[in-house]
Design an enzyme around this catalytic site. Structure first.
Site, mmCIF file in Angstrom:
data_model
loop_
_atom_site.group_PDB
_atom_site.id
_atom_site.type_symbol
_atom_site.label_atom_id
_atom_site.label_comp_id
_atom_site.label_asym_id
_atom_site.label_seq_id
_atom_site.Cartn_x
_atom_site.Cartn_y
_atom_site.Cartn_z
ATOM 1 C CB SER A 251 -10.147 3.285 -4.416
ATOM 2 O OG SER A 251 -8.895 3.940 -4.453
ATOM 3 C CG HIS A 281 -7.318 1.051 -0.669
ATOM 4 N ND1 HIS A 281 -6.209 1.838 -0.868
ATOM 5 C CD2 HIS A 281 -8.152 1.347 -1.700
ATOM 6 C CE1 HIS A 281 -6.360 2.561 -1.959
ATOM 7 N NE2 HIS A 281 -7.538 2.287 -2.487
ATOM 8 C CG HIS A 328 3.235 1.923 -0.736
ATOM 9 N ND1 HIS A 328 3.320 1.596 -2.066
ATOM 10 C CD2 HIS A 328 2.133 2.709 -0.609
ATOM 11 C CE1 HIS A 328 2.314 2.161 -2.723
ATOM 12 N NE2 HIS A 328 1.583 2.836 -1.866
ATOM 13 N NE ARG A 337 0.786 9.024 -1.114
ATOM 14 C CZ ARG A 337 -0.013 7.959 -1.173
ATOM 15 N NH1 ARG A 337 -1.262 8.092 -1.619
ATOM 16 N NH2 ARG A 337 0.417 6.772 -0.789
ATOM 17 C CG ASP A 383 -2.945 5.595 5.055
ATOM 18 O OD1 ASP A 383 -3.718 6.486 4.664
ATOM 19 O OD2 ASP A 383 -2.800 4.516 4.460
#
Length: 451
Positions: A251, A281, A328, A337, A383
């Site tokens: 992105s 993504h 990742h 995160r 995620d």
């Protein structure tokens, strides 16, 4: 001087400060190219060319840097440091994303006043023209929320200050100013568009008007229809930790690439959102919660045992599938995160069943992936946790999760787009070759291509 300009035009003191910083860095960049332009930064292998340019250093992004061992740093600050140092809402514990935007744009930690000012300006700029809602309403209700989101952004492109100014003829040295105005307007309006999509698709079109008295993330939560202050806190954290992840992800890179052609921020960001919508993504966050819910249903509901989870994980991998949310491209440790969200959950919802399952999966999956050699990094990414938090507060429509991601990601990629134009970065145009050329080169029959 800046005080007078500020009275004439809201936000101008931040804009002026950005210009001062950009002018300083522009001089540094020109000197860097002049004195070290021939210095080799990287070497590229044949495998990297075929495998997505993985790890090739070929971009400059000022807003954040991803370290394989330390995780993401925004202008040098880690996520734990941001949670401590960035200004917070009255009575709140999580950082205000306006503060992170200021940090990415200016390169300095904001004051309380800076953040309050940004909140108020985003509120004043948040009006969305009626034709944008009409464009969204023309789509069938079964349309994926990310498609609606991109259509809304494209419809809003009619408001581009840069496109209008460019068509009338402006100097290159002024590009940054109009890009800045577009970026600010787009960030201000995205929560309204996203909330409109959510209420249209899932709440029978019962829309909620914005409240300009609220901060950016809290106003978004309000328009979505959530009153729980803990959910508003979650939105502040969510919008902060998803905002940027250096420049090479799909992105961010797409927004930069399209912007390098002098496409305005609306066109550039819409392109980036089409990349975010991909399963590899941003769509991964909905894949994670779907996988967990499917697992729980297949195991009969309720709390599974660790042995049941391990068996289901092994079954997933044996079927040639991945465990979504794990692994990742860059990180070699648990995503900070993920950790931030886990800490939020331990504080606000430690007994939530779905959250506890997420933690059990966290205790199980990395060991199996290591054992089977399935991933260089077997640890969870961002995620792996976000969906469980959203479900707890009632945002159960997981197809919408990537839209939340997109609203947040605007902060980083649009701050970067301002820097791209302020530094006068060139159109991106890497060289490509054919497989036949690559075979001949590998056999030593061709020389490397010179610039």
């Amino acid at each position: 001087m800046s005080n007078n300009i500020e009275k004439q035009q809201p936000m101008s003191y931040v804009k002026l400060k950005f210009k001062e910083k950009a002018d300083e860095l522009s001089v540094e960049v020109k000197e860097l190219i002049k004195n070290h332009g021939s210095t080799k930064v990287d070497e590229v292998s044949l495998a990297q060319v075929y495998q997505g340019m993985r790890g090739v250093t070929g971009l400059v992004t000022e807003t954040s840097l991803l370290d394989a061992n330390e995780g993401i740093r925004f202008r040098g600050y880690s996520i734990p440091e941001l949670r401590e140092k960035l200004p917070k809402a009255p009575g709140g514990k999580e950082p205000l994303p306006e503060g992170l935007f200021y940090l990415m744009l200016i390169g300095e930690l904001p004051t309380e006043a800076d953040v309050q000012f940004l909140s108020s300006v985003f509120g004043r700029r948040s009006h969305v023209p009626t034709h944008v809602f009409s464009a969204i309403d023309s789509l069938p209700l079964h349309t994926h929320p990310m498609t609606m989101f991109t259509v809304g952004i494209m419809a809003l492109q009619t408001e581009s200050a840069f496109a209008k100014a460019y068509s009338e003829g402006i100097s290159k040295k002024d590009y940054w100013s109009y890009i800045y105005e577009d970026a600010m307007n787009l960030i201000a309006r995205l929560p309204r568009i996203a909330a409109y999509i959510y209420r249209r698709k899932y709440k029978n079109g019962q829309h909620i008007q914005p409240n300009a008295e609220l901060d950016w993330a809290s106003n978004f939560a309000h328009m979505l229809g959530f009153k729980d202050e803990d959910f508003h806190e979650l939105m502040r954290l969510y919008m902060t930790i998803h905002a940027d992840h250096e420049g090479g992800n799909v992105s961010a890179h797409t927004t930069h690439l399209v912007g390098s052609a002098l496409s305005d921020p609306y066109l550039s960001f819409a392109a980036g959102m089409n990349g975010l919508a991909g399963p590899l993504h941003g769509l991964a966050n909905q894949e994670v919660i779907k996988w967990i819910l499917d697992m729980r249903e297949e195991l009969g509901g309720g709390m599974p045992t660790k042995d049941q989870i391990e068996a289901y994980v092994r079954k997933t991998l044996a079927e040639g599938k991945v465990v979504p949310g794990y692994g990742h491209a860059v990180l070699r440790k648990t995503d900070p995160r993920f950790t931030a969200q886990m800490e939020f959950a331990k504080k606000h919802l430690p007994n939530d069943e779905l959250v506890r399952i997420v933690w059990m999966v966290y205790d199980t999956v990395p060991g199996i992936l290591k054992e089977l050699g399935k991933a260089k990094n077997p640890w969870p990414n961002v995620d792996a946790h976000s969906g469980a938090l959203l479900v707890h507060y009632g945002l159960v429509e997981y197809e919408f999760y990537t839209v939340l991601f997109g609203v947040s990601r605007a902060l980083g990629v649009l701050a970067s787009l301002c820097w791209d134009r302020a530094l006068g970065l060139s159109i991106e145009r890497p060289k490509s070759v054919t497989t036949e050329w690559m075979k001949l080169f590998a056999e030593g029959k061709l020389e490397p291509i010179e610039d």
